[in-house]
Scaffold this active site. Structure first.
Site, mmCIF file in Angstrom:
data_model
loop_
_atom_site.group_PDB
_atom_site.id
_atom_site.type_symbol
_atom_site.label_atom_id
_atom_site.label_comp_id
_atom_site.label_asym_id
_atom_site.label_seq_id
_atom_site.Cartn_x
_atom_site.Cartn_y
_atom_site.Cartn_z
ATOM 1 N N ASN A 163 9.872 1.766 3.168
ATOM 2 C CA ASN A 163 10.578 1.492 4.623
ATOM 3 C C ASN A 163 10.970 -0.077 4.568
ATOM 4 O O ASN A 163 12.096 -0.536 4.716
ATOM 5 C CB ASN A 163 10.117 1.565 5.929
ATOM 6 C CG ASN A 163 9.324 3.314 5.912
ATOM 7 O OD1 ASN A 163 9.878 3.892 5.536
ATOM 8 N ND2 ASN A 163 8.138 3.169 6.740
ATOM 9 N N ASP A 164 9.818 -0.854 3.913
ATOM 10 C CA ASP A 164 10.272 -2.243 4.083
ATOM 11 C C ASP A 164 10.992 -2.448 2.859
ATOM 12 O O ASP A 164 11.798 -3.550 2.666
ATOM 13 C CB ASP A 164 8.987 -3.024 4.233
ATOM 14 C CG ASP A 164 8.638 -3.341 5.600
ATOM 15 O OD1 ASP A 164 9.627 -3.598 6.462
ATOM 16 O OD2 ASP A 164 7.424 -3.573 5.873
ATOM 17 N N ARG B 91 -4.946 0.483 5.816
ATOM 18 C CA ARG B 91 -4.161 -0.890 5.529
ATOM 19 C C ARG B 91 -4.820 -1.985 6.528
ATOM 20 O O ARG B 91 -4.688 -1.781 7.687
ATOM 21 C CB ARG B 91 -2.860 -0.663 5.658
ATOM 22 C CG ARG B 91 -2.040 -1.841 5.436
ATOM 23 C CD ARG B 91 -0.333 -1.251 5.340
ATOM 24 N NE ARG B 91 -0.021 -0.970 6.690
ATOM 25 C CZ ARG B 91 1.142 -0.672 7.087
ATOM 26 N NH1 ARG B 91 2.301 -0.481 6.140
ATOM 27 N NH2 ARG B 91 1.489 -0.386 8.256
ATOM 28 N N ARG C 208 15.565 -3.226 9.472
ATOM 29 C CA ARG C 208 15.247 -1.606 9.653
ATOM 30 C C ARG C 208 15.137 -1.129 10.973
ATOM 31 O O ARG C 208 15.428 0.248 11.435
ATOM 32 C CB ARG C 208 14.031 -1.082 9.086
ATOM 33 C CG ARG C 208 12.688 -1.946 9.692
ATOM 34 C CD ARG C 208 11.733 -1.769 8.579
ATOM 35 N NE ARG C 208 10.594 -0.910 9.146
ATOM 36 C CZ ARG C 208 9.533 -0.313 8.794
ATOM 37 N NH1 ARG C 208 8.914 -1.031 7.948
ATOM 38 N NH2 ARG C 208 8.906 0.751 9.305
ATOM 39 N N GLU D 134 6.528 -3.562 -1.135
ATOM 40 C CA GLU D 134 7.407 -3.603 -0.074
ATOM 41 C C GLU D 134 8.501 -4.907 -0.224
ATOM 42 O O GLU D 134 9.397 -4.740 0.714
ATOM 43 C CB GLU D 134 6.875 -3.058 1.462
ATOM 44 C CG GLU D 134 5.649 -4.004 1.706
ATOM 45 C CD GLU D 134 4.906 -3.745 2.839
ATOM 46 O OE1 GLU D 134 5.313 -2.814 3.631
ATOM 47 O OE2 GLU D 134 3.997 -4.221 3.032
ATOM 48 N N CYS E 294 4.065 5.793 0.588
ATOM 49 C CA CYS E 294 3.817 6.138 1.909
ATOM 50 C C CYS E 294 4.890 5.755 2.923
ATOM 51 O O CYS E 294 4.694 5.888 4.184
ATOM 52 C CB CYS E 294 2.459 5.100 2.322
ATOM 53 S SG CYS E 294 2.793 3.620 2.397
ATOM 54 N N HIS F 158 9.621 1.211 14.043
ATOM 55 C CA HIS F 158 8.037 2.010 14.113
ATOM 56 C C HIS F 158 8.107 2.807 15.385
ATOM 57 O O HIS F 158 7.336 3.596 15.343
ATOM 58 C CB HIS F 158 7.230 0.675 14.172
ATOM 59 C CG HIS F 158 6.848 0.115 12.827
ATOM 60 N ND1 HIS F 158 7.464 -0.984 12.492
ATOM 61 C CD2 HIS F 158 6.323 0.602 12.032
ATOM 62 C CE1 HIS F 158 7.203 -1.264 11.236
ATOM 63 N NE2 HIS F 158 6.328 -0.151 10.857
ATOM 64 N N ARG G 11 -2.590 3.013 9.620
ATOM 65 C CA ARG G 11 -1.911 1.605 10.012
ATOM 66 C C ARG G 11 -2.809 0.882 11.058
ATOM 67 O O ARG G 11 -2.653 1.115 12.196
ATOM 68 C CB ARG G 11 -0.451 1.964 10.692
ATOM 69 C CG ARG G 11 0.427 2.613 9.592
ATOM 70 C CD ARG G 11 1.848 2.566 10.502
ATOM 71 N NE ARG G 11 3.061 2.387 9.683
ATOM 72 C CZ ARG G 11 3.594 3.824 9.083
ATOM 73 N NH1 ARG G 11 3.286 4.927 9.434
ATOM 74 N NH2 ARG G 11 4.727 3.895 8.281
HETATM 75 C C1 LIG Z 1 4.809 2.211 5.120
HETATM 76 C C2 LIG Z 1 5.430 1.330 5.330
HETATM 77 O O1 LIG Z 1 5.091 0.324 6.258
HETATM 78 P P1 LIG Z 1 5.523 0.167 7.813
HETATM 79 O O2 LIG Z 1 4.045 0.418 8.529
HETATM 80 O O3 LIG Z 1 5.976 -1.141 7.853
HETATM 81 O O4 LIG Z 1 6.376 1.279 7.983
HETATM 82 C C3 LIG Z 1 6.878 0.960 4.696
HETATM 83 O O5 LIG Z 1 7.249 -0.124 4.752
HETATM 84 O O6 LIG Z 1 7.228 1.714 4.128
#
Ligand SMILES: C=C(OP(=O)(O)O)C(=O)O
Length: 590
Positions: free
Chosen positions: A469-470, A343, A480, A446, A517, A199, A306
């Site tokens: 990402n997840d 979210r 990650r 995810e 996303c 992040h 977020r």
């Molecule tokens: C967008 C995502 O959420 P995060 O805020 O965990 O990156 C992701 O996991 O791709």
């Protein structure tokens, strides 16, 4: 002596400047410049902070009971001696004079210099005095923070003729600290740990700040005030570069500014492929204020707000419903009728609340936070907190189009529980006389389980958003944020590609909205692949929109889709995609 440090390129561009070494625990110390006429008052402030701690320690020493171990008095003497040592406050004052640093920054800069010297000492006893020095500095920093009236009004380097950009070097920077970073003086950063989609890296990209993470040793090798080049494209850090290398990088810096200006001209151009497919380019934001940048970059909505960043830097205290409502409303109003996808809080793993992890907050010990009580699991475990957030989100829907997105869903039972909670929340709002409109419900894809059972999930929701990402992290079992396994974190892995392609196809077949996303959506190297998979809605940081739009404008969606099976069937998807998708690319240039 010039040398290089290698890491992971996480945020593109070149930054050239002087290194400012900051301990991870002190990244949140105030860093600002003071005006020339504030130098003397700032030094006086530093000395007042020092004197306050001296008085505190002297009182402690005077009040020691007779039977107190004599080591305690000796320790207090050592601390008092350090406080009076010119190498600490005298040299810190010099940072204020020479560099116009504020008192807190000057003190922590000098601490870094002295800590290095202690580390290099042969004598064990002297080496151990580093901890004392750190404790003493922490006390003075505390005294400065609590001082009535605070410090000088911050000014920019230009205000006093200073021009050296500053680059932060730290072992680690937390996502919470990155939010403070937005308002700070630094123009780039280098860390020892972290991965491409940690992040901290994501927030760096959102700010368009060149950054290299996962260097393992930058904070040990680089010294306070060294000249440093961050090559955010290659993931390289060049320390004390030669004049020729410096000139080359200055040239590259000018080129990338020109390229940026050229891409910015696409702002009002609709994102339409050569064969006429309209593509939504939405923005990922962390704070309501980011919505301005989203509009400025030509985003057609917010695809991911977020909300967890509203929960950070609050000493563990959660934001009230009213505070959240105001934040969501601000974002919704700033987007002027365009959709805003909020979210629910995704706290946990590498996004703890401040420095306390959720588990610490709950006084529990968690072995693997990425797989623990995080995101929707945490929300469902804290029903009143969850309802409070949902009420705030629904209330914001009276001011524009709001969509609700739930992170980390893995079970149908979770979806049923969410829908049940939403009914209760709507009833509460109606009873309380609060206005709201229909809010579409979506879930993040995810966790591989969610992707595999997508047809079942789609029966209950309006849309899905793929968090690549997840999804990569959980599909490949690669943390990650862990640089030690960063080389295995592979978006081109056939399993990852299958899950993404299949999710997009299934959502489209069910007539439900689908977007990506995760960071893949904002990386132009993946634009054609995702278009080929049928994706028509991308969400990324505002700074990434122009480059992705350029790719969209040059793409022929139908020809790309025809090439997709050859990519997915391949054991080397990256190599095949390079060849096949390039061949399917349209010809017109923008
Ligand atoms: C967008 C995502 O959420 P995060 O805020 O965990 O990156 C992701 O996991 O791709």
């Amino acid at each position: 002596m010039s040398f290089q440090v290698f890491g992971i390129a996480v945020s593109r561009g070149v930054a050239i400047g002087r290194a400012v070494l900051v301990a991870s625990s002190r990244v949140d110390v105030a860093h600002y410049f003071v005006a020339p006429d504030q130098i003397e008052p700032e030094i006086a402030r530093l000395l007042r902070g020092r004197d306050a701690v001296v008085r505190e320690l002297e009182t402690l020493k005077d009040e020691l009971p007779d039977d107190a171990p004599h080591e305690l008095a000796a320790l207090l003497d050592v601390h008092l001696m350090l406080l009076h040592d010119e190498a600490l406050t005298g040299s810190a004052s010099q940072w204020i004079v020479d560099r116009h640093y504020n008192a807190e920054w000057a003190l922590s800069a000098q601490l870094e210099v002295l800590a290095r010297q202690f580390d290099e000492m042969e004598d064990d006893y002297l080496r151990e005095r580093k901890a004392d020095l750190e404790q003493v500095v922490e006390r003075v920093l505390g005294a400065l923070t609590h001082e009535e009236g605070g410090g000088a009004v911050p000014v920019t380097a230009r205000d006093f003729g200073g021009e050296d950009p500053l680059l932060l070097v730290a072992a680690d920077i937390s996502p919470a600290d990155m939010i403070q970073f937005k308002r700070s003086v630094f123009r780039g950063f280098i860390t020892d740990i972290g991965g491409k989609t940690s992040h901290t890296a994501i927030v760096a990209r959102s700010m368009d700040i060149p950054a290299v993470v996962g260097t393992r040793e930058a904070s040990r090798l680089i010294r306070q005030d060294d000249w440093v080049i961050i090559d955010g494209d290659a993931g390289t850090v060049i320390v004390n570069p030669s004049p020729i290398v410096l000139e080359e990088y200055r040239f590259r810096q000018r080129q990338s500014e020109l390229e940026r200006a050229r891409l910015a001209r696409l702002r009002h151009t609709p994102a339409v492929t050569l064969d006429g497919e309209h593509i939504e380019l939405h923005a990922n934001i962390e704070m309501p204020a980011d919505a301005e940048a989203a509009v400025g970059a030509g985003a057609t909505g917010v695809g991911l707000f977020r909300s967890e960043f509203l929960f950070m830097n609050r000493d563990g205290e959660l934001p009230s419903e009213e505070e959240q409502f105001m934040a969501y409303k601000a974002a919704v109003e700033a987007m002027k009728g365009m959709p805003v996808t909020i979210r629910t809080v995704d706290i946990g793993a590498d996004k703890p609340l401040d420095r306390l992890s959720v588990s610490e907050l709950r006084h529990e010990h968690v072995l693997n936070p990425a797989m623990g009580l995080r995101a929707i699991r945490w929300s469902l475990a804290e029903p009143s907190m969850f309802r409070q957030q949902l009420r705030a989100i629904y209330r914001a829907s009276a001011f524009g189009k709001v969509r609700l997105l739930i992170p980390m869903v893995a079970h149908l039972a979770e979806v049923r529980q969410i829908i049940d909670t939403l009914r209760k929340v709507q009833q509460q709002l109606t009873d309380a006389g609060h206005a709201y409109t229909r809010v579409e419900l979506g879930v993040m894809i995810e966790i591989p389980a969610a992707a595999v059972m997508l047809p079942l999930l789609l029966r209950h929701v309006d849309f899905v958003s793929i968090g690549t990402n997840d999804l990569i992290q959980y599909t490949l079992a690669i943390d990650r944020a862990d640089e030690a396994v960063a080389h295995l974190y592979d978006p081109w892995h056939p399993a990852v590609l299958q899950l993404i392609a299949q999710s997009i196809a299934q959502a489209r077949a069910a007539g439900k909205g689908v977007s990506v996303c995760g960071e893949m959506a904002g990386d132009p190297d993946f634009t054609e692949l995702l278009l080929a998979m049928g994706l028509r809605s991308f969400s990324m940081h505002p700074s990434q929109i122009p480059a992705v739009k350029q790719r969209v404008l040059r793409s022929d969606a139908q020809r790309l889709a025809a090439a997709l099976p050859r990519v997915l069937d391949s054991e080397e998807p990256f190599a095949v995609a390079e060849k096949e998708l390039a061949a399917a690319r349209g010809g017109a240039l923008h």
